[in-house]
Design an enzyme around this catalytic site. Structure first.
Site, mmCIF file in Angstrom:
data_model
loop_
_atom_site.group_PDB
_atom_site.id
_atom_site.type_symbol
_atom_site.label_atom_id
_atom_site.label_comp_id
_atom_site.label_asym_id
_atom_site.label_seq_id
_atom_site.Cartn_x
_atom_site.Cartn_y
_atom_site.Cartn_z
ATOM 1 N N TYR A 108 -1.649 -6.467 17.049
ATOM 2 C CA TYR A 108 -1.860 -5.667 15.835
ATOM 3 C C TYR A 108 -3.168 -4.888 15.944
ATOM 4 C CZ TYR A 108 -2.710 -4.676 10.854
ATOM 5 O OH TYR A 108 -2.971 -4.066 9.651
ATOM 6 N N ASP A 132 14.019 3.294 9.892
ATOM 7 C CA ASP A 132 13.273 2.457 10.835
ATOM 8 C C ASP A 132 12.454 3.403 11.697
ATOM 9 O OD1 ASP A 132 12.353 0.868 12.914
ATOM 10 O OD2 ASP A 132 14.169 -0.356 12.957
ATOM 11 N N VAL A 133 11.129 3.340 11.585
ATOM 12 C CA VAL A 133 10.279 4.317 12.288
ATOM 13 C C VAL A 133 10.338 4.148 13.812
ATOM 14 C CG1 VAL A 133 8.704 4.642 10.333
ATOM 15 C CG2 VAL A 133 8.162 2.919 12.096
ATOM 16 N N LEU A 182 0.819 -1.211 0.000
ATOM 17 C CA LEU A 182 0.000 0.000 0.000
ATOM 18 C C LEU A 182 0.853 1.262 0.000
ATOM 19 C CD1 LEU A 182 -2.913 -0.925 2.452
ATOM 20 C CD2 LEU A 182 -2.770 -1.181 -0.018
ATOM 21 N N LYS A 217 -3.656 -0.810 16.007
ATOM 22 C CA LYS A 217 -4.448 -0.105 14.988
ATOM 23 C C LYS A 217 -5.612 0.657 15.621
ATOM 24 C CE LYS A 217 -2.006 -1.118 11.409
ATOM 25 N NZ LYS A 217 -1.429 -0.057 10.547
ATOM 26 N N ASP A 243 11.566 3.606 4.209
ATOM 27 C CA ASP A 243 11.251 2.220 4.600
ATOM 28 C C ASP A 243 12.472 1.609 5.268
ATOM 29 O OD1 ASP A 243 8.831 0.129 3.297
ATOM 30 O OD2 ASP A 243 10.507 -0.727 4.441
ATOM 31 N N SER A 287 -6.770 -0.026 10.449
ATOM 32 C CA SER A 287 -7.165 -1.308 9.881
ATOM 33 C C SER A 287 -8.559 -1.679 10.380
ATOM 34 C CB SER A 287 -6.184 -2.402 10.326
ATOM 35 O OG SER A 287 -6.671 -3.678 9.967
HETATM 36 N N1 LIG Z 1 -3.014 -5.054 3.037
HETATM 37 C C1 LIG Z 1 -4.135 -5.070 3.786
HETATM 38 O O1 LIG Z 1 -5.102 -5.815 3.523
HETATM 39 C C2 LIG Z 1 -4.247 -4.151 4.979
HETATM 40 C C3 LIG Z 1 -5.407 -4.206 5.759
HETATM 41 C C4 LIG Z 1 -5.523 -3.357 6.858
HETATM 42 C C5 LIG Z 1 -4.503 -2.452 7.139
HETATM 43 N N2 LIG Z 1 -3.394 -2.426 6.378
HETATM 44 C C6 LIG Z 1 -2.352 -1.464 6.748
HETATM 45 O O2 LIG Z 1 -1.871 -0.789 5.582
HETATM 46 C C7 LIG Z 1 -0.472 -0.525 5.730
HETATM 47 C C8 LIG Z 1 0.303 -1.147 4.587
HETATM 48 O O3 LIG Z 1 0.017 -2.544 4.545
HETATM 49 P P1 LIG Z 1 0.668 -3.498 3.444
HETATM 50 O O4 LIG Z 1 -0.299 -4.583 3.194
HETATM 51 O O5 LIG Z 1 1.168 -2.701 2.293
HETATM 52 O O6 LIG Z 1 1.894 -4.103 4.307
HETATM 53 P P2 LIG Z 1 3.318 -4.611 3.840
HETATM 54 O O7 LIG Z 1 3.819 -5.510 4.906
HETATM 55 O O8 LIG Z 1 3.272 -5.117 2.441
HETATM 56 O O9 LIG Z 1 4.189 -3.265 3.832
HETATM 57 C C9 LIG Z 1 4.579 -2.629 5.019
HETATM 58 C C10 LIG Z 1 5.859 -1.857 4.748
HETATM 59 O O10 LIG Z 1 6.297 -1.287 5.999
HETATM 60 C C11 LIG Z 1 7.688 -1.486 6.110
HETATM 61 N N3 LIG Z 1 8.106 -1.485 7.511
HETATM 62 C C12 LIG Z 1 7.938 -2.466 8.434
HETATM 63 N N4 LIG Z 1 8.528 -2.132 9.588
HETATM 64 C C13 LIG Z 1 9.073 -0.897 9.403
HETATM 65 C C14 LIG Z 1 9.824 -0.025 10.229
HETATM 66 N N5 LIG Z 1 10.170 -0.362 11.482
HETATM 67 N N6 LIG Z 1 10.227 1.166 9.714
HETATM 68 C C15 LIG Z 1 9.916 1.498 8.440
HETATM 69 N N7 LIG Z 1 9.228 0.697 7.602
HETATM 70 C C16 LIG Z 1 8.812 -0.480 8.079
HETATM 71 C C17 LIG Z 1 7.951 -2.826 5.437
HETATM 72 O O11 LIG Z 1 9.316 -2.976 5.078
HETATM 73 C C18 LIG Z 1 6.998 -2.763 4.254
HETATM 74 O O12 LIG Z 1 7.611 -2.185 3.119
HETATM 75 C C19 LIG Z 1 -0.082 -1.075 7.100
HETATM 76 O O13 LIG Z 1 -0.186 -0.032 8.051
HETATM 77 C C20 LIG Z 1 -1.131 -2.141 7.357
HETATM 78 O O14 LIG Z 1 -1.297 -2.406 8.728
HETATM 79 C C21 LIG Z 1 -3.231 -3.261 5.316
#
Ligand SMILES: NC(=O)c1ccc[n+]([C@@H]2O[C@H](COP(=O)([O-])OP(=O)(O)OC[C@H]3O[C@@H](n4cnc5c(N)ncnc54)[C@H](O)[C@@H]3O)[C@@H](O)[C@H]2O)c1
Length: 245
Positions: free
Chosen positions: A152, A59-60, A15, A156, A34, A138
């Protein structure tokens, strides 16, 4: 929205990448951050010229590094108008196998990372005369959900409180703070779920399909736009109607 600049965390893939791509397609410039060094390749893929997208390893969990990268992006682009706190990790699904270290790790990235991102960007946008913050919550943070685990879900849900807290603080300064709460979006996380569980989950989605990353990204893009100026402190569901009430 040409000339405006967005800072997106967790932008290496999924996303975050889709949000960065949507901002670029709309004419904005984007700082991608990232913990995964693949973010460099993502930025080059989205903007081969390197003129409108730049990447930083971040790293956040590291608040000093977060502030330093934010400043570096500000220097690189000359301005920052929007912050998208998207980086997150999943925790164990079962509470019985969630160690306290697991709990802390999920909170450190998802909740504390979002708080730190809001504080760094919020202070800048307040002093700059306005802007936008969008946090990724989420479905799991709003409803009972076994799949992604209690840590998680709690992180959220906490993002809703962080969003409202900063929205109250920043409303007088022209800074809006909202969250988007997706569910069942196609991408790396979705692909990792086994087929039987995916089917069971899809049966609970009224529109009858998984969402697409670009559908979440377009919602974020609208919240970042000037048109969304009268909306703040909200958590917007992008979930195919799953959580409608
Ligand atoms: N994909 C879904 O269905 C879904 C549903 C609900 C919520 N979300 C939320 O949307 C967002 C993106 O989800 P996604 O599916 O793309 O996840 P993803 O795991 O594909 O991507 C998450 C990204 O965050 C990065 N990341 C992880 N830890 C980190 C850190 N300490 N510092 C910096 N970067 C870091 C990862 O390297 C990765 O590139 C997240 O907040 C997730 O909780 C996603």
């Amino acid at each position: 929205m040409s000339d405006r600049v967005a800072f997106v965390t967790g932008a290496a893939r999924g996303l975050g990448e889709a949000i960065a791509a949507a901002c670029l397609a709309d004419g904005m410039r984007v700082a991608l951050a990232d913990v995964d060094p693949a973010v460099e390749a993502t930025a080059r893929r989205l903007d081969p010229s390197g003129a409108r997208a730049a990447a930083w390893s971040l790293d956040v969990r590291d608040d000093a590094a977060f502030a330093a990268v934010f400043d570096a992006a500000l220097r690189r682009f000359g301005r920052l108008d929007a912050m998208v706190n998207n980086a997150a990790i999943l925790g164990p699904a079962s509470p019985w196998t969630t160690s306290l270290d697991d709990w802390d790790a999920v909170m450190a990235v998802n909740l504390r990372g979002t708080f730190v991102g809001c504080r760094i960007a919020g202070a800048h946008l307040r002093d700059a005369g306005g802007g936008r913050i969008v946090n990724l919550s989420s479905y799991a943070g709003q409803h009972a959900s076994r799949a992604s685990g209690i840590a998680y879900a709690a992180s959220k849900a906490g993002i809703g409180a962080v969003t409202r807290g900063f929205a109250m603080e920043l409303a007088p300064y022209g800074v809006t703070v909202n969250a988007v709460a997706p569910s069942a979006i196609e991408g790396p996380q979705w692909a990792a779920v086994d087929a039987a569980r995916r089917d069971a989950l899809l049966a609970t989605v009224p529109v009858g399909r998984a969402g697409r990353a670009d559908e979440v990204a377009q919602t974020v893009l609208w919240l970042v736009s000037a048109a969304a100026g009268y909306m703040t402190g909200q958590v917007v569901d992008v979930d195919g109607g799953r959580g409608m009430r």
